[in-house]
Enzyme design. Sequence first.
Site, PDB file in Angstrom:
ATOM      1  N   GLU A  26       0.775  -1.357  -0.139  1.00  0.00           N
ATOM      2  CA  GLU A  26      -0.031   0.150  -0.114  1.00  0.00           C
ATOM      3  C   GLU A  26       0.872   1.341   0.044  1.00  0.00           C
ATOM      4  OE1 GLU A  26      -3.554   1.758   2.691  1.00  0.00           O
ATOM      5  OE2 GLU A  26      -2.300   0.559   3.435  1.00  0.00           O
ATOM      6  N   CYS A  34      -5.533  -3.100   2.733  1.00  0.00           N
ATOM      7  CA  CYS A  34      -5.437  -2.556   4.334  1.00  0.00           C
ATOM      8  C   CYS A  34      -6.560  -3.259   5.109  1.00  0.00           C
ATOM      9  CB  CYS A  34      -5.007  -1.299   4.588  1.00  0.00           C
ATOM     10  SG  CYS A  34      -4.273  -0.981   6.184  1.00  0.00           S
ATOM     11  N   LYS A  85      -9.789   2.135  -3.272  1.00  0.00           N
ATOM     12  CA  LYS A  85     -10.356   1.674  -1.818  1.00  0.00           C
ATOM     13  C   LYS A  85     -11.731   2.182  -1.738  1.00  0.00           C
ATOM     14  CE  LYS A  85      -9.002   1.209   2.935  1.00  0.00           C
ATOM     15  NZ  LYS A  85      -7.915   1.564   4.058  1.00  0.00           N
TER      16      LYS A  85
END
Length: 488
Positions: free
Chosen positions: A259, A367, A315
């Site tokens: 990330e 994440c 995301k």
Amino acid sequence: MADSRLTPALGCLAALLAGGLTTLTASPFELWWLGPVAAGLVYLGLHSLTPAQAALRGWCYGLGLFGSGASWVYVSIHDYGYTGVPLALFLTALFVAGLALFFAATLWIYRRLCGPRLAALSFAGAWVLGEWLRTWLFTGFPWLLLGSGQVDSPLAAWAPVGGVYLMSLITTLTGSLGVEFLRHRWWAVAPVALLWLVPLVLPAQWTSPAGESVRAALLQGNLPQLIKWTPEGQRRAVDTYLSMSRQLEQDIELVIWPEAALPMFEDQAAPILERARASMPTGTNLLTGVLQRDDSGLYYNSVVGRGDVEGEYRKAHLVPFGEYLPLESLLRGAIAFFDLPAPTMTQGPSDQPPIRVGELTLGIAICYEIIYADLVASRARDAGVLLTVSNDTWFGASIGPLQHLQMARLRALENGRPVVRATSNGVTAFIDPQGRITARAPQFETTVLEGEVTPMEGLTPFTRTGSWPTWLLAVLIVLPGLRLGRKP
């Protein structure tokens, strides 16, 4: 066994202990058998309490759970949030006490609405409905669900059937029925035995290989978070990832950076990504986490690729206080922690297709998203492999990254898909479709982890339906215990 011996004060102490025991079911301790014990301690003597006393017991359980299991938030606030020790302790305590209110509300409502009839069933159903509430309310925080600690237990075979919430339901029911058994209600042993023996006849694997294995390399840069977004941090990141990319083995087909591997936007990183791919073996493709910005001034936490790569991912489930600031007009400027020099992220669409790398289809979770079972199941339906990139540097040397890894293992097991996990400083790992770690890099080292990943086809029952059947079951087993208009 007389519940009357357990005074409200002792019940609160038992609940506090139960919260700590629940943490011990999670990584790195993995004492899964303590899960039913913890649930039983909360259930013990519950029907001798008023709704207010039950709420206090639930709150004490939450304090024990999050005070021990989510204490890593202090590291993020103090070490990386530029916050002094007293204020960091206060904010951590506020975080823990606030999360504990979910259990207080659950037990207050349960005690208000449910009586002693079929109490063991209704308690387990109420517990799971409380976890469901915690999953979505105020953006959700499904961390340390009771079922998550069962990934290595005999109950793990239930994961592809009903997911983490079914495992929570069975764990809680085992605890409440265990208390009934100790009250000499011998019948309670039969349903417990059934729930724990059925896994012996469930399929070992619900999915099957869908193609050839792919050789992949996961790059773990291990760059200091405190200087990451400075000019020095940018130079170190570029040098580190370019250097590691040049040293790859010739048989590597896919390279994955974690990330936000390069602390810059994609338009700035584009020439570096091209240089990196040019230095790799011929035919090797690259995927990396990166921040994007568009012409309208919006920012995204994304995964993009270079080479034979089709699509990108933005995301969809953002982290409050990490990627955006709730009540920004009130909080910005109040505390240094709320003024970190990072852009506010924009939420990506919820229905994004998988990324294609050659013949490989990858469902992405960035994440924090990997802890949401139903979000990951929606990604798995059209993908042969699950990929999660993360920056767990924020957790420091706490137990947070290990808990995060355990939840990634459970997502693999629920969906019958391998999970590839690339992180900034650990835990970087390859996880097989049964939730087993097949390769793992050491934490806090600059290293390359190589492994094979095999795409899978077919859907587990959980991937098809998600969690709603378990939530419906929880409602159904609460209903017989309702008071039907009678006062508590």
